[in-house]
Design a protein around this motif. Structure first.
Motif, PDB file in Angstrom:
ATOM      1  N   VAL A   1      -5.183   4.547  -0.500  1.00 13.89           N
ATOM      2  CA  VAL A   1      -4.303   5.541  -1.125  1.00 13.89           C
ATOM      3  C   VAL A   1      -3.295   6.112  -0.124  1.00 13.89           C
ATOM      4  O   VAL A   1      -2.113   6.293  -0.450  1.00 13.89           O
TER       5      VAL A   1
ATOM      6  N   GLN B   1      -3.782  -2.218   2.986  1.00 14.06           N
ATOM      7  CA  GLN B   1      -4.449  -1.971   1.704  1.00 14.06           C
ATOM      8  C   GLN B   1      -5.285  -3.168   1.266  1.00 14.06           C
ATOM      9  O   GLN B   1      -6.350  -2.999   0.656  1.00 14.06           O
TER      10      GLN B   1
ATOM     11  N   GLY C   1      -9.900   9.921  -4.022  1.00  7.61           N
ATOM     12  CA  GLY C   1      -8.667   9.164  -4.167  1.00  7.61           C
ATOM     13  C   GLY C   1      -7.656   9.867  -5.059  1.00  7.61           C
ATOM     14  O   GLY C   1      -6.444   9.833  -4.796  1.00  7.61           O
TER      15      GLY C   1
ATOM     16  N   TRP D   1      -3.953  11.068  -3.921  1.00  7.00           N
ATOM     17  CA  TRP D   1      -2.755  10.645  -4.660  1.00  7.00           C
ATOM     18  C   TRP D   1      -1.893  11.846  -5.041  1.00  7.00           C
ATOM     19  O   TRP D   1      -0.664  11.798  -4.947  1.00  7.00           O
TER      20      TRP D   1
ATOM     21  N   ARG E   1      -0.002  13.002  -1.941  1.00  3.80           N
ATOM     22  CA  ARG E   1       0.496  11.882  -1.146  1.00  3.80           C
ATOM     23  C   ARG E   1       1.790  12.190  -0.398  1.00  3.80           C
ATOM     24  O   ARG E   1       2.110  11.519   0.599  1.00  3.80           O
TER      25      ARG E   1
END
Length: 543
Positions: A308, A331, A429, A433, A436
């Motif tokens: 993330v 990733q 996560g 996000w 972010r």
């Protein structure tokens, strides 16, 4: 409890050392990104990968044997040290000559050849450090290897940063890495000398035994290095050095984050597995379960953060637009961490139960699979294809290796811990996000707090593990009779008893022990009393 306290203490030392090593590694990573760029970093990463690919017998030969066998029999330490160092030196001479010859035949330019020449020398110092570290681990001492690693990584980061900042070349940086590795080897050798001495004793039979029993380790290690590092050679052949730099930047983080198995499983738990295979399958099952629980609790949030928050992490660490292409590769590599952590425990158990030949078969299958994936994915997806090949290969290894764990030693309770940690990681996560666009100094702490809060709510760590850990820390300074001390005393008593000869036993039987006033009621005792009374009656005595 005493053994648990030692494990807790060793883990604390290892984690402290790893914290310092992390700081050093990230400092050097920042220096690579800011002062070298993708192309120059690609040259250095290719040289290091090439040398590791060539030097697999030094990296994987004898170290696991030393830890396993010396942990079970300390008297083998001297002969194992002498003969393994001799064999590694001979291997290094052959491999180093082959590497230089290969560079000449392939036609690498002078800069790349010099890099490989310098990095090739560090193979010898690194293998020497690993030999002494394996002996320290076998004796249950993790402090000296941890300090050696701190010296190596700390010096490399400090001197390397200053060298690169002042305009140093890639060859100069390779020399810094070599000197740092030599310091680590010298430190561990001195520590071992002060603790046990360094009386070299070469034994042809021991050398033959080491060579014979090391074949599965060397073969599986060679195959492992090939499918971990061959993708770099493919990238160099199919693309260019800049793409190698993109991939190397992501793989360097992947390599760095393989810290918990390196800290917990190999130095601390592997000797314990080796001992428990001789003692109790039930205790071995508990040790495996606790290892799985510990690793899964940490690797799942780490993987989530890499997926993330990859753009923020790459931007902060490398601070160079060239490395934006590293984001998808990182990733793609991230899920491989989960499979690799689990595989480390399984492989260690397999080695402890002396089934290392199965590792060779598994590694061979993985090599074929990885080569096929690289041929298919790298031409299409470049460095991202190489990252996917690594992750999928780790998953294949997990599917095969898990079949080799004895069923009675497999802990299904770890699946519950994994499911709870996974749910906590999903929520983490989501938090990452949503945040972010924030700075990394807010992003990662917020994600960590969210994960820990949900993990506590779900009771991810079993309560008995928390209580045991709390008791181990609370009673760390208290003295209590350890199980192994009691076992030692019982063995000593048994030895004394067996030393009595036949002339001594009758005198022992004649000793009249004081009675407690209570009659024996066993059938044999009643029969003896009846016969004694009958004899006394036959002699005219009144009973």
């Amino acid at each position: 409890m005493d053994k648990l306290r030692r494990v807790v203490g060793s883990t604390a030392i290892s984690l402290l050392g790893q914290a310092i090593t992390w700081t050093s590694t990230f400092l050097l990573t920042i220096a690579y990104g800011r002062f070298l760029g993708a192309f120059k970093f690609g040259e250095l990463y290719f040289a290091l990968s090439f040398v590791m690919l060539i030097g697999f017998p030094l990296e994987f030969g004898f170290n696991q044997q030393i830890t396993r066998d010396v942990a079970q029999d300390h008297s083998k330490a001297l002969s194992y040290l002498s003969n393994s160092l001799l064999l590694k030196s001979l291997f290094w001479l052959i491999l180093y000559a082959f590497a230089l010859l290969f560079c000449h035949l392939v036609g690498y330019d002078d800069e790349q050849s010099k890099l490989i020449m310098i990095c090739g020398i560090s193979l010898l110092s690194g293998s020497t450090s690993n030999t002494f570290a394996a002996l320290h681990y076998a004796f249950g001492n993790v402090l000296f290897p941890v300090i050696g690693t701190i010296l190596e990584k700390g010096l490399a980061a400090l001197i390397g940063y200053l060298v690169l900042k002042t305009g140093g070349t890639v060859q100069t940086m390779a020399l810094v890495l070599l000197v740092s590795s030599a310091v680590n080897a010298l430190w561990q050798a001195i520590c071992y000398y002060r603790k046990a001495g360094l009386r070299f004793r070469f034994d042809l039979d021991t050398s033959r035994s080491l060579l014979r029993t090391s074949i599965p380790f060397i073969v599986s290690g060679a195959i492992g290095v090939i499918y971990y590092r061959i993708d770099t050679l493919f990238l160099q052949s199919f693309t260019n050095t800049t793409v190698v730099g993109w991939y190397g930047a992501g793989y360097r983080l992947f390599d760095t984050l393989v810290f918990l198995p390196s800290l917990i499983i190999n130095p601390i738990m592997a000797p314990i597995y080796a001992n428990l295979t001789l003692v109790s399958q039930e205790q071995l099952k508990i040790a495996i379960a606790k290892s799985f629980n510990f690793l899964l609790f940490f690797v799942l949030p780490i993987t989530t953060a890499l997926i993330v928050a990859a753009p923020t992490i790459i931007g902060v660490l490398y601070h160079n637009p060239d490395f934006q292409h590293t984001i998808p590769a990182l990733q793609a590599l991230a899920p491989g961490l989960i499979f690799l952590y689990i595989n480390t425990v399984i492989v260690s158990v397999i080695i402890s139960t002396r089934q290392e030949k199965k590792i060779t078969i598994t590694a061979s299958i993985a090599l074929v699979f990885n080569l096929a994936l690289n041929f298919v994915l790298i031409p299409r997806f470049l460095h991202v294809g190489a990252a996917l090949s690594t992750t999928l290969t780790e998953f294949l290894l997990l599917c095969i290796n898990i079949r080799y764990i004895p069923r009675q030693a497999f802990a299904f309770e770890s699946l519950v811990v994994a499911s709870k940690a996974f749910l906590a990681s999903v929520i983490m996560g989501v938090v990452l996000w949503l945040l972010r666009f924030q700075t990394i100094y807010l992003l990662l702490p917020a994600g960590a707090c969210a994960y820990l809060a949900v993990a506590l709510l779900f009771r991810t760590i079993p309560p008995e593990d928390l209580r045991t850990l709390q008791m181990a820390i609370r009673h760390k300074s208290r003295s209590a009779p350890a199980a192994e001390e009691l076992l030692t005393e019982s063995i000593a008593v048994e030895t004394l008893v067996t030393e009595f000869d036949e002339a001594t036993l009758p005198r022992l039987r004649a000793i009249q022990l004081p009675t407690t006033g209570e009659e024996e009621t066993t059938p044999s005792r009643r029969l003896q009393r009846k016969r004694r009374n009958e004899n006394r009656l036959a002699g005219g005595e009144v009973v």
